[in-house]
Design an enzyme around this catalytic site. Structure first.
Site, PDB file in Angstrom:
ATOM      1  N   ASP A 178      56.501 -21.653 -33.819  1.00  0.00           N
ATOM      2  CA  ASP A 178      55.944 -22.978 -33.547  1.00  0.00           C
ATOM      3  C   ASP A 178      56.674 -23.712 -32.429  1.00  0.00           C
ATOM      4  O   ASP A 178      57.743 -23.290 -31.976  1.00  0.00           O
ATOM      5  CB  ASP A 178      55.947 -23.827 -34.834  1.00  0.00           C
ATOM      6  CG  ASP A 178      57.239 -23.690 -35.639  1.00  0.00           C
ATOM      7  OD1 ASP A 178      58.250 -23.226 -35.084  1.00  0.00           O
ATOM      8  OD2 ASP A 178      57.235 -24.061 -36.827  1.00  0.00           O
ATOM      9  N   ASP A 219      58.519 -29.615 -48.340  1.00  0.00           N
ATOM     10  CA  ASP A 219      57.168 -29.752 -48.885  1.00  0.00           C
ATOM     11  C   ASP A 219      56.469 -28.393 -49.003  1.00  0.00           C
ATOM     12  O   ASP A 219      55.269 -28.328 -49.256  1.00  0.00           O
ATOM     13  CB  ASP A 219      56.327 -30.708 -48.013  1.00  0.00           C
ATOM     14  CG  ASP A 219      56.191 -30.212 -46.569  1.00  0.00           C
ATOM     15  OD1 ASP A 219      56.727 -29.133 -46.243  1.00  0.00           O
ATOM     16  OD2 ASP A 219      55.534 -30.907 -45.768  1.00  0.00           O
ATOM     17  N   HIS A 274      56.224 -26.168 -46.508  1.00  0.00           N
ATOM     18  CA  HIS A 274      55.616 -25.644 -45.270  1.00  0.00           C
ATOM     19  C   HIS A 274      56.353 -24.398 -44.786  1.00  0.00           C
ATOM     20  O   HIS A 274      57.547 -24.239 -45.014  1.00  0.00           O
ATOM     21  CB  HIS A 274      55.520 -26.715 -44.168  1.00  0.00           C
ATOM     22  CG  HIS A 274      56.814 -27.136 -43.556  1.00  0.00           C
ATOM     23  ND1 HIS A 274      57.229 -28.450 -43.482  1.00  0.00           N
ATOM     24  CD2 HIS A 274      57.801 -26.437 -42.951  1.00  0.00           C
ATOM     25  CE1 HIS A 274      58.396 -28.518 -42.868  1.00  0.00           C
ATOM     26  NE2 HIS A 274      58.770 -27.313 -42.539  1.00  0.00           N
ATOM     27  N   GLU A 322      51.463 -27.256 -42.952  1.00  0.00           N
ATOM     28  CA  GLU A 322      51.784 -28.305 -43.917  1.00  0.00           C
ATOM     29  C   GLU A 322      50.834 -28.243 -45.114  1.00  0.00           C
ATOM     30  O   GLU A 322      49.748 -27.674 -45.016  1.00  0.00           O
ATOM     31  CB  GLU A 322      51.645 -29.678 -43.248  1.00  0.00           C
ATOM     32  CG  GLU A 322      52.600 -29.914 -42.073  1.00  0.00           C
ATOM     33  CD  GLU A 322      54.001 -30.318 -42.526  1.00  0.00           C
ATOM     34  OE1 GLU A 322      54.359 -30.117 -43.703  1.00  0.00           O
ATOM     35  OE2 GLU A 322      54.742 -30.843 -41.682  1.00  0.00           O
TER      36      GLU A 322
HETATM   37  C1  F6R Z   1      60.901 -23.654 -37.802  1.00  0.00           C
HETATM   38  C2  F6R Z   1      59.892 -23.767 -38.812  1.00  0.00           C
HETATM   39  C3  F6R Z   1      60.071 -24.596 -40.046  1.00  0.00           C
HETATM   40  C4  F6R Z   1      61.456 -24.495 -40.675  1.00  0.00           C
HETATM   41  C5  F6R Z   1      61.555 -25.374 -41.913  1.00  0.00           C
HETATM   42  C6  F6R Z   1      62.946 -25.344 -42.532  1.00  0.00           C
HETATM   43  O1  F6R Z   1      60.458 -22.831 -36.726  1.00  0.00           O
HETATM   44  O2  F6R Z   1      58.867 -23.210 -38.636  1.00  0.00           O
HETATM   45  O3  F6R Z   1      59.104 -24.190 -40.990  1.00  0.00           O
HETATM   46  O4  F6R Z   1      61.719 -23.159 -40.996  1.00  0.00           O
HETATM   47  O5  F6R Z   1      61.227 -26.696 -41.581  1.00  0.00           O
HETATM   48  O6  F6R Z   1      63.830 -25.918 -41.627  1.00  0.00           O
HETATM   49  P1  F6R Z   1      65.409 -25.928 -41.870  1.00  0.00           P
HETATM   50  O7  F6R Z   1      65.866 -24.516 -41.727  1.00  0.00           O
HETATM   51  O8  F6R Z   1      65.961 -26.806 -40.783  1.00  0.00           O
HETATM   52  O9  F6R Z   1      65.617 -26.461 -43.254  1.00  0.00           O
END
Ligand code: F6R
Length: 238
Positions: free
Chosen positions: A67, A136, A138, A143
């Site tokens: 992403d 959440d 995701h 989301e």
């Molecule tokens: C990042 C991504 C997100 C993260 C998620 C957890 O490329 O796609 O889904 O993996 O938000 O983020 P952290 O590791 O910062 O808790």
């Protein structure tokens, strides 16, 4: 599904790096699906360490990231392209031309999504997809929603995601409100999925995702249907 609980973040990073390293050794031109966020930083450091020790060669490896924030280009230090260059790509011998991140500066995100999915198909699909998980549920920036979305697409970020990611920006107002993310199709079609989660705050959502009902309200729950899923979790470092 294989679940590995490690005693701390360092061990989680090493175990996760073992799986990525095995893929690189088995198939030197593998397609790695990569993620940003704080969780994989230790894993990327570990891959760099193994590269510097002469154990890994990334020269033929291809990569596709999950992403990117809409509106940010790769020179912006909050962009995911910048993150990947800093934490991995600039530190190993991967060919920059073989690294792919969705274009956050695209003028037409529907067309960019189609381009990205076509690219993944052209590369032969993803050999191993690394994922973190949001509070959440995701994965990528898929989301909670009323339905799963298959293709790469633009998403409005959930307020909880904006709040969680504000720690990387000067203020919450500066967090982009939308992102472009790989959809559930490319993630589920990856031949192998590796999900890493760190910290007690992730324990509850992880349990819901792995053992609760499969629902688009918890996007990661779809991973229960993936035939080759490994989850590596550690609670808070003591
Ligand atoms: C990042 C991504 C997100 C993260 C998620 C957890 O490329 O796609 O889904 O993996 O938000 O983020 P952290 O590791 O910062 O808790």
């Amino acid at each position: 599904m294989k679940i590995i609980e490690t005693k701390n973040y360092a061990e989680m990073s090493k175990r996760a790096a073992d799986l990525i390293a095995a893929q690189v050794l088995l198939k030197p031109d593998a397609v790695l699906g990569l993620a940003t966020g704080s969780t994989p930083i230790g894993l990327y450091d570990e891959l760099v360490r193994r590269y510097e020790a002469g154990e890994l060669d990334f020269s033929a490896i291809r990569s596709v990231n999950l992403d990117e924030y809409c509106g940010l280009d790769g020179t912006n230090d909050q962009s995911y392209r910048y993150f990947m260059n800093t934490h991995l790509f600039d530190r190993v011998n991967i060919d920059p031309k073989n690294t792919n991140v969705p274009n956050g500066k695209a003028t037409d995100f529907a067309a960019e999504g189609e381009r990205y999915d076509a690219l993944i198909r052209q590369l032969g699909g993803i050999d191993i997809q690394l994922l973190g998980i949001g509070l959440d549920g995701h994965i990528g920036f898929n989301e909670p929603d009323d339905a799963f979305t298959g293709p790469t697409h633009e998403v409005k970020l959930d307020p909880s995601t904006i709040a969680a990611n504000a720690r990387f920006f000067a203020s919450e107002d500066e967090v982009p409100r939308s992102a472009i993310t790989m959809g559930m199709a490319s993630i589920m079609q990856a031949r192998r999925v590796l999900l890493v989660a760190n910290g007690n705050s992730k324990a509850e959502i992880l349990k819901k995702a792995l053992f609760g009902p499969i629902t688009p309200q918890v996007p990661a729950s779809l991973l229960q249907l993936h035939p080759d899923l490994t989850v590596i979790f550690c609670g808070d470092d003591k």
